[in-house]
Design a protein around this motif. Sequence first.
Motif, mmCIF file in Angstrom:
data_model
loop_
_atom_site.group_PDB
_atom_site.id
_atom_site.type_symbol
_atom_site.label_atom_id
_atom_site.label_comp_id
_atom_site.label_asym_id
_atom_site.label_seq_id
_atom_site.Cartn_x
_atom_site.Cartn_y
_atom_site.Cartn_z
ATOM 1 N N ILE A 100 0.851 -1.189 0.000
ATOM 2 C CA ILE A 100 0.000 0.000 0.000
ATOM 3 C C ILE A 100 0.892 1.247 0.000
ATOM 4 C CG2 ILE A 100 -1.749 1.302 1.283
ATOM 5 C CD1 ILE A 100 -2.497 -1.424 2.657
ATOM 6 N N ARG A 101 1.910 1.226 0.849
ATOM 7 C CA ARG A 101 2.822 2.360 0.974
ATOM 8 C C ARG A 101 3.464 2.702 -0.381
ATOM 9 N NH1 ARG A 101 5.785 3.920 5.576
ATOM 10 N NH2 ARG A 101 7.672 5.069 5.069
ATOM 11 N N THR A 102 3.937 1.671 -1.093
ATOM 12 C CA THR A 102 4.567 1.879 -2.407
ATOM 13 C C THR A 102 3.581 2.538 -3.372
ATOM 14 O OG1 THR A 102 5.270 -0.419 -2.026
ATOM 15 C CG2 THR A 102 6.152 0.675 -3.967
ATOM 16 N N VAL A 103 2.341 2.053 -3.343
ATOM 17 C CA VAL A 103 1.307 2.578 -4.231
ATOM 18 C C VAL A 103 1.078 4.057 -3.941
ATOM 19 C CG1 VAL A 103 -1.173 2.481 -4.738
ATOM 20 C CG2 VAL A 103 0.157 0.367 -4.623
ATOM 21 N N LEU A 104 0.952 4.402 -2.662
ATOM 22 C CA LEU A 104 0.684 5.795 -2.304
ATOM 23 C C LEU A 104 1.861 6.701 -2.645
ATOM 24 C CD1 LEU A 104 -1.243 5.235 1.049
ATOM 25 C CD2 LEU A 104 -2.168 5.660 -1.247
ATOM 26 N N LEU A 105 3.074 6.208 -2.449
ATOM 27 C CA LEU A 105 4.260 6.992 -2.839
ATOM 28 C C LEU A 105 4.300 7.197 -4.354
ATOM 29 C CD1 LEU A 105 6.884 5.461 -0.407
ATOM 30 C CD2 LEU A 105 6.166 7.858 -0.452
ATOM 31 N N SER A 106 3.892 6.178 -5.109
ATOM 32 C CA SER A 106 3.864 6.289 -6.572
ATOM 33 C C SER A 106 2.825 7.312 -7.028
ATOM 34 C CB SER A 106 3.566 4.946 -7.216
ATOM 35 O OG SER A 106 4.584 4.026 -6.881
ATOM 36 N N ILE A 107 1.686 7.346 -6.339
ATOM 37 C CA ILE A 107 0.652 8.319 -6.686
ATOM 38 C C ILE A 107 1.155 9.729 -6.372
ATOM 39 C CG2 ILE A 107 -1.662 9.171 -6.096
ATOM 40 C CD1 ILE A 107 -2.407 6.152 -5.652
ATOM 41 N N GLN A 108 1.826 9.869 -5.235
ATOM 42 C CA GLN A 108 2.391 11.169 -4.873
ATOM 43 C C GLN A 108 3.419 11.609 -5.926
ATOM 44 O OE1 GLN A 108 4.907 11.344 -1.330
ATOM 45 N NE2 GLN A 108 3.714 13.108 -0.601
ATOM 46 N N ALA A 109 4.238 10.674 -6.396
ATOM 47 C CA ALA A 109 5.236 10.986 -7.428
ATOM 48 C C ALA A 109 4.565 11.392 -8.739
ATOM 49 C CB ALA A 109 6.155 9.781 -7.645
ATOM 50 N N LEU A 110 3.426 10.766 -9.035
ATOM 51 C CA LEU A 110 2.678 11.095 -10.258
ATOM 52 C C LEU A 110 2.219 12.555 -10.219
ATOM 53 C CD1 LEU A 110 1.518 9.758 -12.876
ATOM 54 C CD2 LEU A 110 -0.564 9.326 -11.573
ATOM 55 N N LEU A 111 1.936 13.070 -9.022
ATOM 56 C CA LEU A 111 1.557 14.481 -8.907
ATOM 57 C C LEU A 111 2.729 15.384 -9.269
ATOM 58 C CD1 LEU A 111 -0.606 14.542 -5.640
ATOM 59 C CD2 LEU A 111 -1.367 14.392 -8.012
ATOM 60 N N SER A 112 3.945 14.946 -8.950
ATOM 61 C CA SER A 112 5.136 15.739 -9.293
ATOM 62 C C SER A 112 5.439 15.696 -10.777
ATOM 63 C CB SER A 112 6.366 15.214 -8.549
ATOM 64 O OG SER A 112 6.284 15.560 -7.199
ATOM 65 N N SER A 113 5.137 14.573 -11.416
ATOM 66 C CA SER A 113 5.483 14.447 -12.830
ATOM 67 C C SER A 113 4.335 13.837 -13.622
ATOM 68 C CB SER A 113 6.749 13.604 -12.983
ATOM 69 O OG SER A 113 6.616 12.404 -12.248
ATOM 70 N N PRO A 114 3.352 14.679 -13.984
ATOM 71 C CA PRO A 114 2.257 14.198 -14.825
ATOM 72 C C PRO A 114 2.795 13.622 -16.131
ATOM 73 C CG PRO A 114 1.823 16.439 -14.041
ATOM 74 C CD PRO A 114 3.230 16.092 -13.657
ATOM 75 N N ASN A 115 2.118 12.598 -16.639
ATOM 76 C CA ASN A 115 2.556 11.974 -17.886
ATOM 77 C C ASN A 115 1.457 12.098 -18.940
ATOM 78 O OD1 ASN A 115 3.427 10.395 -19.969
ATOM 79 N ND2 ASN A 115 3.530 8.497 -18.803
ATOM 80 N N PRO A 116 1.471 13.205 -19.720
ATOM 81 C CA PRO A 116 0.414 13.396 -20.714
ATOM 82 C C PRO A 116 0.486 12.396 -21.869
ATOM 83 C CG PRO A 116 2.014 15.189 -20.832
ATOM 84 C CD PRO A 116 2.410 14.321 -19.664
ATOM 85 N N ASP A 117 1.567 11.588 -21.941
ATOM 86 C CA ASP A 117 1.668 10.592 -23.014
ATOM 87 C C ASP A 117 0.916 9.311 -22.683
ATOM 88 O OD1 ASP A 117 3.231 12.212 -24.678
ATOM 89 O OD2 ASP A 117 5.014 11.714 -23.512
ATOM 90 N N ASP A 118 0.451 9.180 -21.440
ATOM 91 C CA ASP A 118 -0.319 7.997 -21.040
ATOM 92 C C ASP A 118 -1.543 8.490 -20.271
ATOM 93 O OD1 ASP A 118 -1.132 5.423 -20.517
ATOM 94 O OD2 ASP A 118 0.239 5.136 -18.826
ATOM 95 N N PRO A 119 -2.408 9.256 -20.965
ATOM 96 C CA PRO A 119 -3.452 9.977 -20.233
ATOM 97 C C PRO A 119 -4.672 9.143 -19.918
ATOM 98 C CG PRO A 119 -3.621 10.487 -22.555
ATOM 99 C CD PRO A 119 -2.459 9.535 -22.400
ATOM 100 N N LEU A 120 -5.392 9.604 -18.898
ATOM 101 C CA LEU A 120 -6.717 9.071 -18.604
ATOM 102 C C LEU A 120 -7.729 10.180 -18.907
ATOM 103 C CD1 LEU A 120 -7.821 6.403 -17.610
ATOM 104 C CD2 LEU A 120 -7.819 7.317 -15.306
#
Length: 148
Positions: A100-120
């Motif tokens: 769970i911790r890894t997942v939440l850290l990854s989501i936090q990192a996604l906020l720092s670096s949005p990836n418009p090449d793999d959008p939702l």
Amino acid sequence: MALPKRIIKETERLVADPAPGISAAPHEDNLRYFDVTIQGPDGSPFQNGVFKLELFLPEEYPMAPPKVRFLTKIYHPNIDKLGRICLDILKDKWSPALQIRTVLLSIQALLSSPNPDDPLAADVAKHYKEDEAGARQVSKEWTETYAT
């Protein structure tokens, strides 16, 4: 219904040793359901925002990824209007070694670096690609409106 030891251990660790800028607490009536808050990372358009998420551990966890979504509105190319998150480890790159911790850290990192090449959120991704400064400004305004 007894929880698997792994979920109990992960929960204890999340509560006792939270990751910086992240809190996750299980519901008393359903220990597979967590209230999560993630602080917007410094230097990102989400800085100073506090985002509420929900995280649910399905019966198949840890063989299947947790289900996570944003409850706070956010202007981000990888998060849609329903709060669903486009993140590889929540889909095909999931591994039972992740927590769970890894997942939440990854989501936090996604906020720092949005990836418009793999959008939702295709419209937001288009905005980020065509006018990143403008898109970041909208992200910042939404953060001030919905996440503070």
